[in-house]
Design a protein around this motif. Structure first.
Motif, PDB file in Angstrom:
ATOM      1  N   SER A   1       0.823  -1.204   0.000  1.00 45.46           N
ATOM      2  CA  SER A   1       0.000   0.000   0.000  1.00 45.46           C
ATOM      3  C   SER A   1       0.861   1.261   0.000  1.00 45.46           C
ATOM      4  CB  SER A   1      -0.949  -0.001   1.201  1.00 45.46           C
ATOM      5  OG  SER A   1      -0.199   0.036   2.395  1.00 45.46           O
ATOM      6  N   ALA A   2       2.045   1.203   0.596  1.00 42.45           N
ATOM      7  CA  ALA A   2       2.923   2.376   0.613  1.00 42.45           C
ATOM      8  C   ALA A   2       3.432   2.685  -0.796  1.00 42.45           C
ATOM      9  CB  ALA A   2       4.088   2.140   1.563  1.00 42.45           C
ATOM     10  N   SER A   3       3.837   1.653  -1.525  1.00 43.98           N
ATOM     11  CA  SER A   3       4.319   1.888  -2.888  1.00 43.98           C
ATOM     12  C   SER A   3       3.179   2.284  -3.816  1.00 43.98           C
ATOM     13  CB  SER A   3       5.040   0.654  -3.416  1.00 43.98           C
ATOM     14  OG  SER A   3       4.155  -0.436  -3.474  1.00 43.98           O
ATOM     15  N   ALA A   4       1.991   1.754  -3.582  1.00 43.10           N
ATOM     16  CA  ALA A   4       0.843   2.120  -4.402  1.00 43.10           C
ATOM     17  C   ALA A   4       0.460   3.573  -4.161  1.00 43.10           C
ATOM     18  CB  ALA A   4      -0.340   1.202  -4.107  1.00 43.10           C
ATOM     19  N   SER A   5       0.480   4.004  -2.911  1.00 44.44           N
ATOM     20  CA  SER A   5       0.131   5.401  -2.632  1.00 44.44           C
ATOM     21  C   SER A   5       1.200   6.340  -3.175  1.00 44.44           C
ATOM     22  CB  SER A   5      -0.072   5.609  -1.133  1.00 44.44           C
ATOM     23  OG  SER A   5       1.152   5.393  -0.451  1.00 44.44           O
ATOM     24  N   LEU A   6       2.466   5.915  -3.145  1.00 43.74           N
ATOM     25  CA  LEU A   6       3.538   6.729  -3.715  1.00 43.74           C
ATOM     26  C   LEU A   6       3.354   6.873  -5.221  1.00 43.74           C
ATOM     27  CD1 LEU A   6       6.186   8.220  -3.218  1.00 43.74           C
ATOM     28  CD2 LEU A   6       7.379   6.058  -3.572  1.00 43.74           C
ATOM     29  N   ALA A   7       2.993   5.788  -5.885  1.00 43.80           N
ATOM     30  CA  ALA A   7       2.755   5.832  -7.324  1.00 43.80           C
ATOM     31  C   ALA A   7       1.565   6.729  -7.647  1.00 43.80           C
ATOM     32  CB  ALA A   7       2.523   4.426  -7.867  1.00 43.80           C
ATOM     33  N   MET A   8       0.534   6.674  -6.847  1.00 45.28           N
ATOM     34  CA  MET A   8      -0.650   7.502  -7.092  1.00 45.28           C
ATOM     35  C   MET A   8      -0.336   8.983  -6.916  1.00 45.28           C
ATOM     36  SD  MET A   8      -2.969   5.638  -8.208  1.00 45.28           S
ATOM     37  CE  MET A   8      -4.406   6.650  -8.119  1.00 45.28           C
ATOM     38  N   THR A   9       0.540   9.312  -5.974  1.00 44.67           N
ATOM     39  CA  THR A   9       0.893  10.727  -5.808  1.00 44.67           C
ATOM     40  C   THR A   9       1.677  11.225  -7.012  1.00 44.67           C
ATOM     41  OG1 THR A   9       2.872  10.128  -4.558  1.00 44.67           O
ATOM     42  CG2 THR A   9       0.886  10.642  -3.292  1.00 44.67           C
ATOM     43  N   HIS A  10       2.531  10.371  -7.587  1.00 47.05           N
ATOM     44  CA  HIS A  10       3.255  10.773  -8.790  1.00 47.05           C
ATOM     45  C   HIS A  10       2.305  10.938  -9.970  1.00 47.05           C
ATOM     46  CE1 HIS A  10       7.306  10.656  -7.272  1.00 47.05           C
ATOM     47  NE2 HIS A  10       7.093   9.445  -6.737  1.00 47.05           N
ATOM     48  N   LEU A  11       1.341  10.037 -10.098  1.00 46.60           N
ATOM     49  CA  LEU A  11       0.375  10.141 -11.186  1.00 46.60           C
ATOM     50  C   LEU A  11      -0.528  11.348 -11.009  1.00 46.60           C
ATOM     51  CD1 LEU A  11      -0.631   6.416 -11.762  1.00 46.60           C
ATOM     52  CD2 LEU A  11       0.776   7.854 -13.218  1.00 46.60           C
ATOM     53  N   ALA A  12      -0.867  11.668  -9.780  1.00 46.48           N
ATOM     54  CA  ALA A  12      -1.729  12.824  -9.528  1.00 46.48           C
ATOM     55  C   ALA A  12      -1.017  14.114  -9.911  1.00 46.48           C
ATOM     56  CB  ALA A  12      -2.153  12.858  -8.069  1.00 46.48           C
ATOM     57  N   THR A  13       0.283  14.200  -9.653  1.00 50.60           N
ATOM     58  CA  THR A  13       1.013  15.417 -10.042  1.00 50.60           C
ATOM     59  C   THR A  13       1.132  15.504 -11.563  1.00 50.60           C
ATOM     60  OG1 THR A  13       3.126  14.291  -9.781  1.00 50.60           O
ATOM     61  CG2 THR A  13       2.326  15.545  -7.897  1.00 50.60           C
ATOM     62  N   LEU A  14       1.273  14.366 -12.225  1.00 50.12           N
ATOM     63  CA  LEU A  14       1.313  14.386 -13.691  1.00 50.12           C
ATOM     64  C   LEU A  14      -0.039  14.798 -14.264  1.00 50.12           C
ATOM     65  CD1 LEU A  14       3.383  11.180 -14.508  1.00 50.12           C
ATOM     66  CD2 LEU A  14       4.105  13.552 -14.758  1.00 50.12           C
ATOM     67  N   ALA A  15      -1.110  14.393 -13.627  1.00 53.81           N
ATOM     68  CA  ALA A  15      -2.444  14.734 -14.109  1.00 53.81           C
ATOM     69  C   ALA A  15      -2.707  16.231 -13.970  1.00 53.81           C
ATOM     70  CB  ALA A  15      -3.491  13.939 -13.354  1.00 53.81           C
ATOM     71  N   LYS A  16      -2.143  16.858 -12.968  1.00 53.56           N
ATOM     72  CA  LYS A  16      -2.362  18.292 -12.787  1.00 53.56           C
ATOM     73  C   LYS A  16      -1.575  19.103 -13.807  1.00 53.56           C
ATOM     74  CE  LYS A  16      -3.656  18.001  -8.053  1.00 53.56           C
ATOM     75  NZ  LYS A  16      -4.525  18.849  -7.330  1.00 53.56           N
ATOM     76  N   GLU A  17      -0.517  18.521 -14.380  1.00 52.95           N
ATOM     77  CA  GLU A  17       0.261  19.224 -15.385  1.00 52.95           C
ATOM     78  C   GLU A  17      -0.456  19.277 -16.731  1.00 52.95           C
ATOM     79  OE1 GLU A  17       4.053  17.402 -15.627  1.00 52.95           O
ATOM     80  OE2 GLU A  17       4.557  17.844 -13.549  1.00 52.95           O
ATOM     81  N   VAL A  18      -1.431  18.413 -16.940  1.00 50.14           N
ATOM     82  CA  VAL A  18      -2.170  18.370 -18.192  1.00 50.14           C
ATOM     83  C   VAL A  18      -3.106  19.565 -18.265  1.00 50.14           C
ATOM     84  CG1 VAL A  18      -3.826  17.042 -19.552  1.00 50.14           C
ATOM     85  CG2 VAL A  18      -2.019  15.873 -18.318  1.00 50.14           C
ATOM     86  N   ASP A  19      -3.130  20.234 -19.408  1.00 45.83           N
ATOM     87  CA  ASP A  19      -4.009  21.379 -19.605  1.00 45.83           C
ATOM     88  C   ASP A  19      -5.453  20.893 -19.665  1.00 45.83           C
ATOM     89  OD1 ASP A  19      -5.044  23.850 -20.136  1.00 45.83           O
ATOM     90  OD2 ASP A  19      -4.307  23.940 -22.203  1.00 45.83           O
ATOM     91  N   GLU A  20      -6.305  21.419 -18.823  1.00 46.52           N
ATOM     92  CA  GLU A  20      -7.697  20.960 -18.760  1.00 46.52           C
ATOM     93  C   GLU A  20      -8.522  21.461 -19.950  1.00 46.52           C
ATOM     94  OE1 GLU A  20      -9.223  22.009 -14.956  1.00 46.52           O
ATOM     95  OE2 GLU A  20      -7.860  20.679 -13.897  1.00 46.52           O
ATOM     96  N   ASP A  21      -8.037  22.482 -20.657  1.00 47.13           N
ATOM     97  CA  ASP A  21      -8.758  22.997 -21.819  1.00 47.13           C
ATOM     98  C   ASP A  21      -8.407  22.251 -23.099  1.00 47.13           C
ATOM     99  OD1 ASP A  21      -9.968  24.927 -20.248  1.00 47.13           O
ATOM    100  OD2 ASP A  21      -8.315  26.341 -20.537  1.00 47.13           O
ATOM    101  N   LYS A  22      -7.414  21.399 -23.041  1.00 49.41           N
ATOM    102  CA  LYS A  22      -6.971  20.666 -24.226  1.00 49.41           C
ATOM    103  C   LYS A  22      -7.749  19.361 -24.339  1.00 49.41           C
ATOM    104  CE  LYS A  22      -2.753  18.910 -26.311  1.00 49.41           C
ATOM    105  NZ  LYS A  22      -1.320  18.691 -26.093  1.00 49.41           N
ATOM    106  N   VAL A  23      -8.259  19.086 -25.537  1.00 49.56           N
ATOM    107  CA  VAL A  23      -9.025  17.868 -25.771  1.00 49.56           C
ATOM    108  C   VAL A  23      -8.101  16.841 -26.402  1.00 49.56           C
ATOM    109  CG1 VAL A  23     -10.990  16.860 -26.986  1.00 49.56           C
ATOM    110  CG2 VAL A  23     -11.139  19.168 -26.076  1.00 49.56           C
ATOM    111  N   THR A  24      -8.065  15.649 -25.849  1.00 54.70           N
ATOM    112  CA  THR A  24      -7.250  14.558 -26.384  1.00 54.70           C
ATOM    113  C   THR A  24      -8.148  13.357 -26.655  1.00 54.70           C
ATOM    114  OG1 THR A  24      -6.743  13.722 -24.176  1.00 54.70           O
ATOM    115  CG2 THR A  24      -5.212  15.323 -25.105  1.00 54.70           C
ATOM    116  N   PRO A  25      -7.736  12.486 -27.571  1.00 48.21           N
ATOM    117  CA  PRO A  25      -8.575  11.331 -27.891  1.00 48.21           C
ATOM    118  C   PRO A  25      -8.672  10.330 -26.742  1.00 48.21           C
ATOM    119  CG  PRO A  25      -6.540  11.242 -29.127  1.00 48.21           C
ATOM    120  CD  PRO A  25      -6.562  12.546 -28.430  1.00 48.21           C
ATOM    121  N   GLY A  26      -7.637  10.204 -25.962  1.00 46.17           N
ATOM    122  CA  GLY A  26      -7.682   9.317 -24.809  1.00 46.17           C
ATOM    123  C   GLY A  26      -7.634   7.848 -25.178  1.00 46.17           C
TER     124      GLY A  26
END
Length: 86
Positions: free
Chosen positions: A5-30
């Motif tokens: 759970s410690a490594s999973a929470s660490l990974a989620m914090t890294h992914l959450a910071t990457l998600a905040k770097e994405v421009d919310e006004d930009k549309v991507t196909p996903g």
């Protein structure tokens, strides 16, 4: 056995910071766009493979041209060929 759970929470914090770097006004196909594109690519590949298989089955032998060899066809009633109208 280490606590995962410690490594999973660490990974989620890294992914959450990457998600905040994405421009919310930009549309991507996903992911859905990728899945649709991959499905279309597989369909085209399958169709081309099938077409290649069917084309390899074709046995085309060209018959000699009767007009060039001087032979007359027996299809016409007089035995002579007439020029095409049109």
């Amino acid at each position: 056995m280490p606590d995962m759970s410690a490594s999973a929470s660490l990974a989620m914090t890294h992914l959450a910071t990457l998600a905040k770097e994405v421009d919310e006004d930009k549309v991507t196909p996903g992911v859905l766009g990728f899945i649709v594109f991959a499905a279309m690519a597989l369909a085209v590949w399958a169709l081309m493979k099938s077409m290649s298989k069917h084309m390899n089955k074709v046995d085309f032998k060209e018959s000699p041209d009767e007009a060039a060899s001087g032979k007359e066809t027996t299809d016409s009633p007089s035995g002579k060929t007439s020029p095409a109208k049109g």
